[in-house]
Design an enzyme around this catalytic site. Structure first.
Site, short mmCIF file in Angstrom:
data_model
loop_
_atom_site.label_atom_id
_atom_site.label_comp_id
_atom_site.label_asym_id
_atom_site.label_seq_id
_atom_site.Cartn_x
_atom_site.Cartn_y
_atom_site.Cartn_z
N LYS A 11 0.86 -1.19 0.00
CA LYS A 11 0.00 0.00 0.00
C LYS A 11 0.89 1.23 0.00
O LYS A 11 1.83 1.31 0.80
CB LYS A 11 -0.88 -0.03 1.26
CG LYS A 11 -1.52 1.28 1.63
CD LYS A 11 -1.46 1.55 3.15
CE LYS A 11 -0.06 1.88 3.64
NZ LYS A 11 0.02 2.52 4.96
N PRO A 63 9.50 -5.21 3.37
CA PRO A 63 10.15 -5.00 4.67
C PRO A 63 9.11 -4.70 5.75
O PRO A 63 8.16 -3.96 5.50
CB PRO A 63 11.06 -3.79 4.42
CG PRO A 63 10.64 -3.19 3.12
CD PRO A 63 9.90 -4.23 2.36
N ALA A 93 7.29 -3.20 9.17
CA ALA A 93 7.23 -1.88 9.83
C ALA A 93 7.83 -0.79 8.95
O ALA A 93 8.71 -0.05 9.36
CB ALA A 93 7.93 -1.93 11.19
N GLY A 99 2.31 -0.96 4.51
CA GLY A 99 1.16 -1.80 4.85
C GLY A 99 1.39 -3.29 4.84
O GLY A 99 0.41 -4.04 4.79
N GLY A 100 2.62 -3.75 4.89
CA GLY A 100 2.89 -5.19 4.83
C GLY A 100 1.98 -6.03 5.71
O GLY A 100 1.24 -6.88 5.21
N ALA A 159 -1.68 -5.74 4.72
CA ALA A 159 -1.93 -6.42 3.44
C ALA A 159 -1.97 -7.93 3.67
O ALA A 159 -2.82 -8.63 3.10
CB ALA A 159 -0.84 -6.07 2.44
N ASP A 196 -5.35 0.06 8.60
CA ASP A 196 -5.13 -0.06 7.15
C ASP A 196 -5.73 -1.34 6.55
O ASP A 196 -5.65 -1.55 5.34
CB ASP A 196 -3.63 -0.05 6.84
CG ASP A 196 -3.05 1.35 6.86
OD1 ASP A 196 -3.83 2.32 6.68
OD2 ASP A 196 -1.83 1.47 7.05
O1 C5P Z 1 -4.25 0.46 13.52
P1 C5P Z 1 -2.78 0.20 13.51
O2 C5P Z 1 -2.41 -0.97 14.37
O3 C5P Z 1 -2.20 0.14 12.15
O4 C5P Z 1 -2.14 1.49 14.17
C1 C5P Z 1 -0.93 1.47 14.87
C2 C5P Z 1 -0.86 2.69 15.76
O5 C5P Z 1 -0.79 3.87 14.96
C3 C5P Z 1 -2.07 2.91 16.64
O6 C5P Z 1 -1.95 2.22 17.85
C4 C5P Z 1 -2.05 4.41 16.85
O7 C5P Z 1 -1.10 4.75 17.83
C5 C5P Z 1 -1.51 4.93 15.53
N1 C5P Z 1 -2.60 5.35 14.60
C6 C5P Z 1 -3.28 6.52 14.84
N2 C5P Z 1 -4.27 6.92 13.98
C7 C5P Z 1 -4.59 6.17 12.90
C8 C5P Z 1 -3.90 4.97 12.64
C9 C5P Z 1 -2.90 4.58 13.51
O8 C5P Z 1 -3.00 7.23 15.81
N3 C5P Z 1 -5.56 6.58 12.09
#
Ligand code: C5P
Length: 276
Positions: free
Chosen positions: A10, A89, A91, A95-96, A99, A127
């Site tokens: 992504k 890779p 992190a 979006g690995g 996805a 995501d």
């Molecule tokens: O949802 P995901 O696990 O990908 O998000 C990782 C971290 O990124 C969340 O715990 C949050 O701290 C931050 N995040 C955010 N706002 C978003 C997406 C992610 O603050 N819209």
């Protein structure tokens, strides 16, 4: 029966952060595209879910319940024997993990599970809903408000300086949280250059905080910008992967070779967007 599902990377072509919610999550306005580069999930029915990881980025990827692939299998309610072929890779802002989770949900549906709604998929990560669609989208809310968009095919070079980035840490370093959303997009673009010209006026608000956390992001952006033929450069997601747009795939391939030669320790790949 065994099914194979591609999990494309992504790319956040732009990412504006417009507000922080009371629960800490941020409201975004992001233009997202998917490319012909990604991981692959292979799945077959099993008595209990299990995961093995292969591929160039297999090292260090957990194979226990903490992996989003196994969380997705659980959400789908279908035990599966899963293999994740890891080419992206971890992190790295493309979006690995999301996805892979989305590909697992698709694999489960193909093996007979009832499809998981985007709303439930959101529980796996912000995501994951957009990755379930894998088509050009304008993504708003925290990732749950999706609108298909039309854009020309884009050709790019992806550069990752091989430093993992923690998304929460990048959000924490964001100074301004109330930035402008994107203006309305054109329903159709006359050509690629018109689209890229417009895209250049947009931003990724996470770029500055990511550079503070990982200075290598600035080096990747500079190297891309200095490559002949680069039309526009930006970071994707919370980094550290950056992309440069080029006029066509040939130009992107040539640029990727040049960048890989000058920076042998970086992950450098050319890619093209998947159509809508
Ligand atoms: O949802 P995901 O696990 O990908 O998000 C990782 C971290 O990124 C969340 O715990 C949050 O701290 C931050 N995040 C955010 N706002 C978003 C997406 C992610 O603050 N819209």
């Amino acid at each position: 029966m065994t099914v194979k599902v591609f999990a494309p990377a992504k790319i956040n072509l732009s990412l504006h952060v417009s507000r922080q919610r009371e629960d800490g999550y941020h409201l975004l306005d992001s233009l997202v595209a998917f490319v012909d580069l990604g991981d692959q999930v292979t799945a077959s029915l099993a008595v209990r879910s299990e995961l093995s990881v292969t591929g160039p980025f297999a090292e260090g990827v957990p194979t226990d319940g903490s992996n989003l692939v196994l969380k997705a299998a659980e959400l789908a309610g279908l035990p599966m024997s899963l293999t994740l072929d890891k080419h992206l890779p971890p992190a790295s802002g493309i979006g690995g993990g999301s996805a892979d989770a989305a590909a697992t949900l698709r694999a489960a549906a193909r093996l007979g599970a009832s499809p998981v709604t985007a709303e439930r998929a959101l529980a796996l990560g912000a995501d994951v809903p957009v990755c379930l669609r894998s088509k050009p989208m304008r993504m708003r809310g925290i990732g749950d408000v999706l609108e298909p968009v039309t854009m020309p095919a884009l050709h790019m070079v992806l550069v990752n300086p091989k430093v993992e980035v923690s998304t929460p840490e990048v959000f924490k370093r964001l100074e301004r949280k109330n930035n402008l959303e994107m203006p309305d997009l054109l329903p159709r673009w006359p050509d690629t250059l018109a689209f890229v010209d417009w895209l250049s006026t947009q931003r990724n608000d996470l770029e500055k905080p990511a550079v503070k956390l990982v200075p290598e992001v600035a080096a990747a952006l500079a190297a891309l910008a200095l490559t002949p033929g680069a039309l526009m450069v930006r970071m994707s997601g919370s980094g550290a992967t950056c992309f440069g747009l080029f006029a066509d795939r040939y130009a992107a391939d040539v640029a990727a070779l040049q960048l890989a030669e000058g920076n042998p320790w970086w992950w450098v790949k050319s890619a093209s967007t998947l159509p809508g």
